[in-house]
Write an enzyme that holds these catalytic residues in place. Structure first.
Site, short mmCIF file in Angstrom:
data_model
loop_
_atom_site.label_atom_id
_atom_site.label_comp_id
_atom_site.label_asym_id
_atom_site.label_seq_id
_atom_site.Cartn_x
_atom_site.Cartn_y
_atom_site.Cartn_z
N GLU A 131 5.64 15.38 67.05
CA GLU A 131 6.81 14.51 66.98
C GLU A 131 7.75 14.89 65.85
OE1 GLU A 131 6.10 10.26 67.19
OE2 GLU A 131 4.18 10.64 68.17
N ASP A 180 1.62 11.51 68.12
CA ASP A 180 0.77 10.60 67.34
C ASP A 180 -0.33 9.95 68.19
OD1 ASP A 180 2.13 11.13 65.03
OD2 ASP A 180 3.41 9.37 65.12
N ASP A 183 -1.52 7.12 69.26
CA ASP A 183 -1.43 5.70 69.63
C ASP A 183 -0.68 5.58 70.95
OD1 ASP A 183 1.16 6.27 68.87
OD2 ASP A 183 1.13 5.03 67.07
N GLU A 240 2.39 4.73 71.62
CA GLU A 240 3.73 5.34 71.57
C GLU A 240 3.62 6.86 71.66
OE1 GLU A 240 7.44 3.94 71.98
OE2 GLU A 240 5.77 2.66 71.36
N TYR A 256 -3.70 8.54 59.59
CA TYR A 256 -2.62 7.92 60.37
C TYR A 256 -2.42 6.47 59.97
CZ TYR A 256 0.44 7.03 64.33
OH TYR A 256 1.52 6.71 65.11
N ARG A 311 -0.78 3.90 61.38
CA ARG A 311 -0.66 2.78 62.33
C ARG A 311 -2.02 2.55 62.97
NH1 ARG A 311 4.27 5.58 63.18
NH2 ARG A 311 6.02 4.39 62.35
N HIS A 361 -8.79 4.91 66.06
CA HIS A 361 -8.97 5.80 64.92
C HIS A 361 -9.32 5.01 63.67
CE1 HIS A 361 -4.76 5.54 66.42
NE2 HIS A 361 -4.60 4.89 65.29
#
Length: 694
Positions: free
Chosen positions: A9, A82, A84, A86, A299, A301, A345
């Site tokens: 990203e 990433d 997740d 999204e 990470y 989030r 995670h």
């Protein structure tokens, strides 16, 4: 020429990952999403299973073309967005745009940007997880249906530029409900009796508890006087001594939500700033020319407090070297994840326990270092032994009057040697030693002082408290809290006063309209249930179309009804009752982004504006004829002054209150301290103060 193309990203990550993978890999960045719903229209076919119409995001055409060109030159493409919902959706959009088979092993995920984690992740590529993609799509479509249906009605009926949304509307409701609680709060009087005692020339404090049989609540001065009449002389007998050993466990490593809360408490960071800095630490900081950019934290989030065995072992090795074996935590039970937690995670932790904040002082910016230190200390502390405290409770009695003294001492510091979690309401634990006492001992009272207090309303929401409340209620996701809080401020629905949220008049109007015509949007239980439904989509239990359809079949008629029935709310300019000092035209009250202000009615020819002063029903203690009013400084800080200025120059940063000091009759003010609001006397020779209950 490279054999493999890896798409991430962020450009910040691309160089680091390419260096780890070697010459056979070319790493490029999509710079976030490449496709999304169009801004100019709803983009959802509500007649055809809510089919979304995705288009290339404006400005992303060249990025996508560059990726397509690079894709033609390689044997295989890996999508490493990433880890997740999204990120999974970004990978799916890229696969669609680049004609990649979503069922092939094209998806790579990693929780930290370190060489070991990256190389390991490429050993285990997998297909794109369509359950994750569907959960993200459902949220996006749901938010679009709500926003693009309600917002135009608010534009038409109230004011242009307004919006509504599932999480933002509930957040606004919480802030307004709290403000109403404060407005409707009626203070209640209560008293305490504080005693200063002496044993073997050592002084200590105790509080009145009761009559020896039960605890007694003190509600008025007459009751206190009757109790004090019962004290005969200054000698008290020790009636009971209770000694206990208490263990205090360390808090787990950070989740997104707990990081935002703790950074607000300890570092005074807004949620948006915390997430921006955490992103920088995750994506990588250049440590040296030889080492290059390295991801410093995992990470950011995550809802999980889980820690990998490797990270635990490294932390314990550091603890043993630095503090000794006694400070290493024993086997800990894994904290049970919340029902709606995404446990894919780990918790937020440093990628290496051995990389101490001290080593990074010369490399990180001041704020990066402060956040890294917070994350590093919290993680290391989470792997340290519990603190052990010796607590003592002593009951002292004279006639039928019982005082209770509490003491505690840190016997073994454990994790507290490194880190103590901040709180919204309480002070950090400190040693409070009592002299040695046994049942039957006699102690002497040096002073017994009654104190009057008044209960205080619940505090307004700070960012940390609001984030915590939203998480506890199951509203939204930790990753959405920062943008949500930013949105309600940008729309002018709330403003910050002393770092606490206060609703504006515009916020009240929008909330009332939403409450009347779209009650489910601000219904806490409904919104929490919707989050649960989105989780079930991710788990493959529920189909996303069914979740959207169940919502929309009830929502669509409400939209039509609101459009037809909602009356236009005219925010009229009210006369201010004074003339403009620049042109002589009447001044009017206008409603702006941050609430009401005074402006010249001759706008745009005259652009004179003035802040509105707010009376607080307190006479000026200086001139005794003027009224104290609330004002704002140029830096938006609230202060209090006399409305007779410049004739009277009384000014105070602390809010004066209407009743005088009961000891000397001077002015009392509300003093804002870390532990909350305290009422104090302004007379420097008077020590009167109240510690209100929350």
């Amino acid at each position: 020429m490279a054999d493999y193309l890896v798409i991430v990203e962020s450009p910040a990550k691309a160089k680091t990952i390419e260096r780890y993978l070697g010459k056979k890999y070319k790493v490029k960045a999509s710079i976030g999403h490449v496709r999304d719903l169009p801004r100019s229209q709803m983009g959802i076919d509500t007649e055809n299973n809510y089919d979304p119409k995705y288009i290339t995001i404006r400005g992303k055409g060249p990025v996508l073309q560059e990726l397509k060109t690079a894709a033609k030159k390689v044997k295989k493409i890996y999508l490493a967005a990433d880890p997740d919902r999204e990120g999974e959706a970004i990978a799916w959009h890229l696969a669609t745009a680049l004609n990649i088979d979503i069922n092939s092993d094209c998806r790579v995920v990693f929780n930290e940007i370190t060489k070991e984690a990256i190389l390991e992740s490429f050993k285990h590529p997998r297909p794109i997880n369509m359950d994750l993609v569907d959960a993200q799509q459902a949220r996006r479509i749901l938010d679009r249906l709500v926003g693009y249906n309600i917002s135009p009605i608010l534009w038409k009926k109230v004011k242009k530029g307004l919006s509504a949304g599932r999480v933002q509307s509930v957040s606004l409701r919480l802030i307004i409900d709290r403000e109403n609680e404060i407005k409707n709060f009626e203070p209640e009087e209560y008293w305490s009796i504080e005693g200063s005692f002496e044993k073997n020339k050592k002084q200590f404090d105790a509080l009145y508890y009761g009559n020896g049989k039960e605890k007694i609540k003190l509600t008025n001065e007459q009751q206190v006087k009757e109790i004090l009449k019962g004290v005969k002389g200054s000698e008290f007998e020790v009636m009971n001594v209770v000694k206990k050993e208490r263990k205090r466990n360390a808090s787990p490593a950070f989740t997104t939500s707990s990081l935002q809360q703790e950074a607000a408490r300890k570092l005074n960071f807004r949620a948006k700033k915390t997430m921006m800095l955490a992103q920088q630490l995750y994506e990588g900081i250049e440590l040296s020319k030889k080492e290059g950019a390295v991801g410093l934290i995992t990470y950011m989030r995550t809802d999980s407090t889980r820690i990998s065995d490797t990270a635990k072992a490294e932390a314990k090795s550091y603890i043993e070297t630095k503090y000794g074996k006694d400070f290493i935590a024993g086997e800990q039970k894994q904290a049970k994840a919340k029902a709606n937690a995404q446990d894919a995670h780990e918790a937020i932790r440093p990628t290496s326990a051995m990389r101490t904040p001290e080593e990074l002082k010369a490399i990180l910016s001041r704020d990066q270092l402060r956040l890294y230190r917070l994350i590093w200390e919290r993680f290391i502390a989470s792997q340290m032994a519990p603190a052990v405290l010796d607590t003592v409770t002593v009951d002292l009695q004279n006639n039928d009057v019982l005082f209770r003294a509490n003491g505690s001492q840190v016997k073994f510091a454990g994790f507290m040697k490194l880190y103590i979690e901040g709180t919204d309401d309480q002070e950090e634990e400190t040693n409070k030693l009592l002299p040695e006492m046994e049942i039957g001992d006699k102690v002497k009272s040096l002073e017994i002082e009654p104190k009057q207090h008044f209960t205080q309303p619940p505090p307004r929401y700070s960012e940390a408290r609001l984030v915590k409340t939203l998480e506890e209620l199951g509203i939204g996701r930790p990753s959405t809290y920062a943008p949500t809080l930013d949105t309600i401020q940008k729309r002018g629905y709330v403003q910050l006063d002393a770092k606490r949220f206060v609703p504006t008049e515009l916020g009240e109007i929008v909330h009332q309209a939403t409450l009347e015509f779209f009650p489910e949007i601000i219904n806490i239980e409904f919104t929490a249930q919707m989050e649960h439904n989105l989780d079930e989509i991710e788990e493959g239990i529920t189909q996303w179309v069914n979740v959207i359809d169940e919502f929309y079949k009830d929502f669509e008629p409400r939209v039509k009804y609101a459009d037809e029935v909602m009356e236009k709310i005219e925010i009229k300019d009210e006369p201010a009752g004074e003339d403009c000092e620049k042109c002589g035209a009447p001044m009017v009250f206008k409603l702006g982004r941050y609430g009401k202000f005074m402006a010249c009615s001759n706008f745009p020819d005259c652009r004179n504006t003035k802040a509105i002063v707010k009376p607080i029903d307190v006479k000026c203690p200086s001139c005794e004829t003027g009224e104290i009013v609330e004002r704002k400084s140029k830096t938006k800080r609230i202060f209090y002054g006399c409305n007779q200025y410049p004739e009277c120059d009384f000014v105070s940063w602390d809010k004066p209150i209407s009743r005088p000091c009961p000891k000397c009759s001077a002015l009392l003010v509300e003093k804002k301290l870390k532990k909350g609001v305290q009422i104090q006397c302004t007379n420097s020779e008077c020590d009167y103060e109240e510690t209100p209950s929350q």
